[in-house]
Design an enzyme around this catalytic site. Structure first.
Site, PDB file in Angstrom:
ATOM      1  N   ALA A  61      -4.299 -25.399  19.174  1.00  0.00           N
ATOM      2  CA  ALA A  61      -4.902 -25.790  20.452  1.00  0.00           C
ATOM      3  C   ALA A  61      -4.749 -27.297  20.642  1.00  0.00           C
ATOM      4  O   ALA A  61      -4.739 -28.058  19.665  1.00  0.00           O
ATOM      5  CB  ALA A  61      -6.377 -25.418  20.463  1.00  0.00           C
ATOM      6  N   GLY A 106      -4.280 -22.372  16.540  1.00  0.00           N
ATOM      7  CA  GLY A 106      -3.790 -21.502  17.606  1.00  0.00           C
ATOM      8  C   GLY A 106      -2.313 -21.169  17.461  1.00  0.00           C
ATOM      9  O   GLY A 106      -1.867 -20.120  17.942  1.00  0.00           O
ATOM     10  N   GLU A 109      -2.269 -18.360  15.184  1.00  0.00           N
ATOM     11  CA  GLU A 109      -2.855 -17.222  15.916  1.00  0.00           C
ATOM     12  C   GLU A 109      -1.832 -16.602  16.876  1.00  0.00           C
ATOM     13  O   GLU A 109      -1.765 -15.384  17.027  1.00  0.00           O
ATOM     14  CB  GLU A 109      -4.115 -17.686  16.670  1.00  0.00           C
ATOM     15  CG  GLU A 109      -5.233 -18.064  15.699  1.00  0.00           C
ATOM     16  CD  GLU A 109      -6.439 -18.661  16.410  1.00  0.00           C
ATOM     17  OE1 GLU A 109      -6.308 -19.777  16.965  1.00  0.00           O
ATOM     18  OE2 GLU A 109      -7.493 -18.021  16.436  1.00  0.00           O
ATOM     19  N   GLU A 129      -9.048 -25.248  11.568  1.00  0.00           N
ATOM     20  CA  GLU A 129     -10.145 -25.514  12.508  1.00  0.00           C
ATOM     21  C   GLU A 129     -11.399 -26.012  11.806  1.00  0.00           C
ATOM     22  O   GLU A 129     -12.140 -26.843  12.334  1.00  0.00           O
ATOM     23  CB  GLU A 129     -10.480 -24.245  13.315  1.00  0.00           C
ATOM     24  CG  GLU A 129      -9.458 -23.883  14.375  1.00  0.00           C
ATOM     25  CD  GLU A 129      -8.355 -22.964  13.882  1.00  0.00           C
ATOM     26  OE1 GLU A 129      -8.135 -22.887  12.648  1.00  0.00           O
ATOM     27  OE2 GLU A 129      -7.707 -22.335  14.731  1.00  0.00           O
TER      28      GLU A 129
HETATM   29  N1  CAA Z   1      -3.328 -31.145  19.715  1.00  0.00           N
HETATM   30  C1  CAA Z   1      -2.901 -32.217  20.397  1.00  0.00           C
HETATM   31  N2  CAA Z   1      -1.971 -33.075  19.931  1.00  0.00           N
HETATM   32  C2  CAA Z   1      -1.449 -32.822  18.727  1.00  0.00           C
HETATM   33  C3  CAA Z   1      -1.853 -31.718  17.952  1.00  0.00           C
HETATM   34  C4  CAA Z   1      -2.848 -30.849  18.502  1.00  0.00           C
HETATM   35  N3  CAA Z   1      -3.232 -29.748  17.853  1.00  0.00           N
HETATM   36  N4  CAA Z   1      -1.174 -31.750  16.779  1.00  0.00           N
HETATM   37  C5  CAA Z   1      -0.378 -32.815  16.835  1.00  0.00           C
HETATM   38  N5  CAA Z   1      -0.533 -33.472  17.996  1.00  0.00           N
HETATM   39  C6  CAA Z   1       0.126 -34.687  18.444  1.00  0.00           C
HETATM   40  C7  CAA Z   1      -0.402 -35.904  17.712  1.00  0.00           C
HETATM   41  O1  CAA Z   1      -1.585 -36.377  18.319  1.00  0.00           O
HETATM   42  C8  CAA Z   1       0.771 -36.850  17.830  1.00  0.00           C
HETATM   43  O2  CAA Z   1       0.765 -37.400  19.126  1.00  0.00           O
HETATM   44  P1  CAA Z   1       0.799 -39.001  19.332  1.00  0.00           P
HETATM   45  O3  CAA Z   1       2.135 -39.400  18.778  1.00  0.00           O
HETATM   46  O4  CAA Z   1       0.689 -39.156  20.813  1.00  0.00           O
HETATM   47  O5  CAA Z   1      -0.340 -39.547  18.551  1.00  0.00           O
HETATM   48  C9  CAA Z   1       1.999 -35.931  17.752  1.00  0.00           C
HETATM   49  O6  CAA Z   1       1.511 -34.627  18.093  1.00  0.00           O
HETATM   50  C10 CAA Z   1       2.598 -35.865  16.370  1.00  0.00           C
HETATM   51  O7  CAA Z   1       1.579 -35.479  15.441  1.00  0.00           O
HETATM   52  P2  CAA Z   1       1.279 -36.278  14.086  1.00  0.00           P
HETATM   53  O8  CAA Z   1       1.614 -37.725  14.247  1.00  0.00           O
HETATM   54  O9  CAA Z   1      -0.108 -35.945  13.658  1.00  0.00           O
HETATM   55  O10 CAA Z   1       2.346 -35.602  13.115  1.00  0.00           O
HETATM   56  P3  CAA Z   1       2.263 -35.487  11.532  1.00  0.00           P
HETATM   57  O11 CAA Z   1       3.595 -35.002  11.097  1.00  0.00           O
HETATM   58  O12 CAA Z   1       1.724 -36.719  10.924  1.00  0.00           O
HETATM   59  O13 CAA Z   1       1.181 -34.323  11.255  1.00  0.00           O
HETATM   60  C11 CAA Z   1       0.162 -32.178  11.598  1.00  0.00           C
HETATM   61  C12 CAA Z   1       1.454 -32.996  11.667  1.00  0.00           C
HETATM   62  C13 CAA Z   1      -0.269 -32.002  10.130  1.00  0.00           C
HETATM   63  C14 CAA Z   1       0.472 -30.814  12.206  1.00  0.00           C
HETATM   64  C15 CAA Z   1      -0.960 -32.892  12.387  1.00  0.00           C
HETATM   65  O14 CAA Z   1      -0.432 -33.232  13.669  1.00  0.00           O
HETATM   66  C16 CAA Z   1      -2.184 -32.062  12.608  1.00  0.00           C
HETATM   67  O15 CAA Z   1      -2.985 -31.925  11.679  1.00  0.00           O
HETATM   68  N6  CAA Z   1      -2.374 -31.520  13.829  1.00  0.00           N
HETATM   69  C17 CAA Z   1      -3.550 -30.760  14.165  1.00  0.00           C
HETATM   70  C18 CAA Z   1      -3.500 -29.375  13.550  1.00  0.00           C
HETATM   71  C19 CAA Z   1      -4.785 -28.639  13.866  1.00  0.00           C
HETATM   72  O16 CAA Z   1      -5.855 -29.028  13.477  1.00  0.00           O
HETATM   73  N7  CAA Z   1      -4.647 -27.512  14.612  1.00  0.00           N
HETATM   74  C20 CAA Z   1      -5.790 -26.714  14.992  1.00  0.00           C
HETATM   75  C21 CAA Z   1      -6.237 -27.100  16.365  1.00  0.00           C
HETATM   76  S1  CAA Z   1      -7.762 -26.325  16.822  1.00  0.00           S
HETATM   77  C22 CAA Z   1      -7.331 -24.751  17.264  1.00  0.00           C
HETATM   78  O17 CAA Z   1      -6.172 -24.361  17.238  1.00  0.00           O
HETATM   79  C23 CAA Z   1      -8.486 -23.895  17.696  1.00  0.00           C
HETATM   80  C24 CAA Z   1      -8.154 -22.499  17.985  1.00  0.00           C
HETATM   81  O18 CAA Z   1      -8.226 -21.611  17.163  1.00  0.00           O
HETATM   82  C25 CAA Z   1      -7.782 -22.079  19.311  1.00  0.00           C
END
Ligand code: CAA
Length: 254
Positions: A61, A106, A109, A129
């Site tokens: 998400a 997500g 998912e 999450e």
């Molecule tokens: N939402 C929005 N933006 C995201 C994102 C997310 N889930 N994941 C990554 N991005 C964005 C980052 O903010 C970054 O953007 P900026 O350059 O503008 O800052 C860009 O994508 C690249 O990401 P990273 O610099 O973080 O890349 P990385 O290689 O260092 O790390 C990663 C990769 C481990 C996947 C890390 O991005 C991360 O942990 N992302 C979040 C993963 C997460 O927690 N997902 C669950 C979301 S909640 C959910 O999904 C609820 C549900 O069940 C519906």
């Protein structure tokens, strides 16, 4: 933010937001729903989902959109994601997630809502999450135990840990690992079943999907009903005759 292409008997749906690791904004979720609806009108035998870029299938998400929402909006968002992903469950032909990199939250998912999953060897998946103080909202708590069992699912959801491709294969979270290009591997996987008749494919899928939802005696009744329906198809008559005549069957989806 979503691309939909047709390649012969296949539809290829690509999440196309690489600058945010293909994160699921609500607009992306709606686009996925519209693309699935469009593909439903096509004469296809499988749907493949993947993400643009080398790095991510989908990072989950869009976290930036989740900040400061009302509870009503949050509930509606969860229901939207569940509704759109459920379209894959009921899609007329099998779907395959080609997991080309990260599939978190997500993103996993979405992959779990597909019929099958093929992952690149560098894929990393998980439900992180819990690290945000959240729990999955797009079907993860319900589909993961059905794929890997309750104990493993609870471990994955409660620790939020990252699972590598080999472990995902070992626990049945993905069906295949790809040596090379994951979309090509998904196409090769699709070719293993797209030659069979659509009625039998749909009936087999429907019967298997009921297995974990109903008690055994009811599931066996479903199987008896659906296997009898399969027997009534022209494809079954052709398949049985072709076997006796020692030739390849010509299924006509009837
Ligand atoms: N939402 C929005 N933006 C995201 C994102 C997310 N889930 N994941 C990554 N991005 C964005 C980052 O903010 C970054 O953007 P900026 O350059 O503008 O800052 C860009 O994508 C690249 O990401 P990273 O610099 O973080 O890349 P990385 O290689 O260092 O790390 C990663 C990769 C481990 C996947 C890390 O991005 C991360 O942990 N992302 C979040 C993963 C997460 O927690 N997902 C669950 C979301 S909640 C959910 O999904 C609820 C549900 O069940 C519906």
């Amino acid at each position: 933010m979503v691309k939909l292409l047709r390649e012969g008997a296949l539809a290829l749906l690509t999440l196309d937001r690489p600058e945010a690791l293909n994160a699921l904004s609500f607009a992306v979720i709606r686009d996925i729903g519209a693309a699935i609806d469009e593909a439903a009108g096509w004469d296809i035998r499988a749907l493949i989902l993947t993400g643009t870029g080398e790095k991510a299938f989908c990072a989950g998400a869009d976290i930036k959109e989740l900040v400061g929402r009302s509870l009503m909006d949050e509930r509606a968002g969860s229901e939207l994601g569940q509704r759109v992903f459920a379209k894959l469950d009921s899609f007329k032909v099998p779907s395959i997630a080609a997991i080309n990199g990260y599939a978190f939250g997500g993103g996993l998912e979405l992959a779990m809502a597909c019929t099958f999953r093929v992952a690149s060897s560098k894929a990393r998946v998980g439900l992180p999450e819990i690290k945000l103080g959240l729990i999955p909202g797009y079907g993860g708590t319900q589909r993961l135990p059905r794929l890997v069992g309750e104990a493993r699912a609870a471990e994955i959801a409660l620790t939020g840990r990252t699972i590598d491709a080999e472990e995902a294969l070992a626990i049945g979270l993905v069906n295949r690992l790809a040596d090379g290009d994951v979309v090509e591997a998904a196409k090769a996987f699709a070719a293993e079943f797209t030659g069979y008749g659509l009625p039998a494919l749909a009936l087999a899928r429907a019967a298997v999907r009921r297995a974990l939802d109903v008690p055994l005696d009811e599931g066996l009744r479903v199987e008896a009903d659906l296997s009898t329906l399969a027997y009534r198809t022209e494809d079954a008559a052709e398949g049985l005759t072709a076997f006796i005549e020692k030739r390849k069957p010509q299924f006509r989806d009837k």
